[in-house]
Scaffold this active site. Structure first.
Site, mmCIF file in Angstrom:
data_model
loop_
_atom_site.group_PDB
_atom_site.id
_atom_site.type_symbol
_atom_site.label_atom_id
_atom_site.label_comp_id
_atom_site.label_asym_id
_atom_site.label_seq_id
_atom_site.Cartn_x
_atom_site.Cartn_y
_atom_site.Cartn_z
ATOM 1 N N GLY A 19 0.966 -0.853 -0.154
ATOM 2 C CA GLY A 19 0.063 -0.081 0.223
ATOM 3 C C GLY A 19 0.934 1.617 0.162
ATOM 4 N N SER A 20 0.349 2.465 -0.203
ATOM 5 C CA SER A 20 1.152 3.886 0.134
ATOM 6 C C SER A 20 1.941 3.287 0.905
ATOM 7 C CB SER A 20 0.181 4.778 -0.933
ATOM 8 O OG SER A 20 -0.835 4.889 0.618
ATOM 9 N N ASP A 69 2.946 -2.926 8.316
ATOM 10 C CA ASP A 69 1.712 -2.972 6.999
ATOM 11 C C ASP A 69 1.282 -2.286 7.193
ATOM 12 O OD1 ASP A 69 0.270 -3.470 5.264
ATOM 13 O OD2 ASP A 69 -0.414 -5.826 5.151
ATOM 14 N N GLU A 75 -1.213 -10.290 3.213
ATOM 15 C CA GLU A 75 -0.853 -10.488 3.968
ATOM 16 C C GLU A 75 -1.377 -10.444 5.482
ATOM 17 O OE1 GLU A 75 -1.918 -5.255 2.341
ATOM 18 O OE2 GLU A 75 -3.139 -6.471 3.370
ATOM 19 N N LYS A 95 -7.290 7.076 9.429
ATOM 20 C CA LYS A 95 -7.667 5.185 9.764
ATOM 21 C C LYS A 95 -8.528 4.858 11.057
ATOM 22 C CE LYS A 95 -5.663 5.092 5.316
ATOM 23 N NZ LYS A 95 -4.652 3.953 4.836
HETATM 24 C C1 5RP Z 1 -3.926 -3.685 0.996
HETATM 25 C C2 5RP Z 1 -4.050 -3.695 2.304
HETATM 26 C C3 5RP Z 1 -3.467 -1.967 3.004
HETATM 27 O O1 5RP Z 1 -2.583 -2.135 3.826
HETATM 28 C C4 5RP Z 1 -4.460 -1.099 2.883
HETATM 29 O O2 5RP Z 1 -5.565 -0.833 1.910
HETATM 30 C C5 5RP Z 1 -3.400 0.311 3.318
HETATM 31 O O3 5RP Z 1 -3.490 1.507 1.944
HETATM 32 P P1 5RP Z 1 -2.859 2.573 2.152
HETATM 33 O O4 5RP Z 1 -1.603 2.646 3.289
HETATM 34 O O5 5RP Z 1 -2.500 2.342 0.547
HETATM 35 O O6 5RP Z 1 -4.295 3.963 2.419
HETATM 36 O O7 5RP Z 1 -4.929 -3.715 2.704
HETATM 37 O O8 5RP Z 1 -4.237 -4.616 0.916
#
Ligand code: 5RP
Length: 220
Positions: free
Chosen positions: A30-31, A80, A102, A120
């Protein structure tokens, strides 16, 4: 850089102090994690286990060796992002469709470090973000009907095929009072590969970037 990106980068930077130096690290997708990957050379890792093809590619570009999970018994840590996280360190993940790998990589890690910006952080999972469910393609409609019976409102994520060759249903309108229970119920549906509730294996620590700096949070 947007303020959201600045927070993601701040969370990534702060994570370095919570991750072991050297050794083998599990790396999410993810970003937010992408900011961390750029910093990983500082940890002088022996190798990494990637949770997606996209992450594997980024790690390899930096010269970090990527090994198969089958080559390791356990990992000291997994890092993550999340789409949502609550005070129990329960998460919704899978916005990037990498939830299955994951969850697998997280399951063998001694420590799960979650890096997020404060957008989040939620009081109750699933109100703002749907629960992603990875489904075997032939089971899509059958699984959707079972999910409706559980009180959810599934939407097919058009045009997305996971790294495992499956499809995603994004489930809206669940009233998630017990994340652990719903995680189990969804897993029990034939045709479900994984769901994006991460409660049975929650994060151990959340590094939350806010406008006032970094907050380190653990389960209450
Ligand atoms: C990918 C995920 C990511 O951890 C989640 O979507 C968060 O992503 P981001 O850091 O881009 O907001 O679960 O499957």
């Amino acid at each position: 850089m947007s303020s959201a990106d600045a927070k993601k980068q701040a969370a990534a930077q702060a994570a370095l102090q919570h991750l072991p130096k050297g050794g083998i690290l599990g790396v999410g997708t993810g970003s937010t994690v992408n900011f961390l990957i750029e910093l990983l050379p500082e940890l002088q890792l022996e190798a990494a286990v990637a949770s997606s093809k996209a992450t594997e590619e980024r790690l390899k570009k930096l010269g970090i060796e990527v090994i198969d999970l089958n080559q390791v018994g356990s990992l000291d840590a997994y890092v993550d992002g999340a789409d949502e996280i609550d005070c129990n360190m329960h998460m919704i993940k899978g916005g990037g469709a990498a939830l299955t790998r994951e969850k697998i990589v997280a399951s063998v890690a001694e420590k799960f470090v979650c890096i997020v910006d404060d957008s989040k952080w939620v009081e109750q999972l699933g109100r703002a973000f749907p629960v992603p469910v990875e489904v075997i393609p032939m089971a899509r409609s059958a699984v959707a009907r079972k999910i409706v019976a559980l009180g959810g409102d599934p939407a097919y994520r058009e045009g997305v095929i996971t790294d495992n060759g499956n499809v995603i249903l994004d489930v809206h309108n669940f009233n998630i009072l017990s994340a652990t229970e719903l995680e189990q119920k969804l897993n029990n549906i034939a045709g479900v590969v994984t769901n994006g509730i991460f409660a049975q294996r929650p994060a151990d620590v959340a590094i939350v970037a806010t406008s006032n700096g970094i907050d380190i949070r653990t389960a209450v």
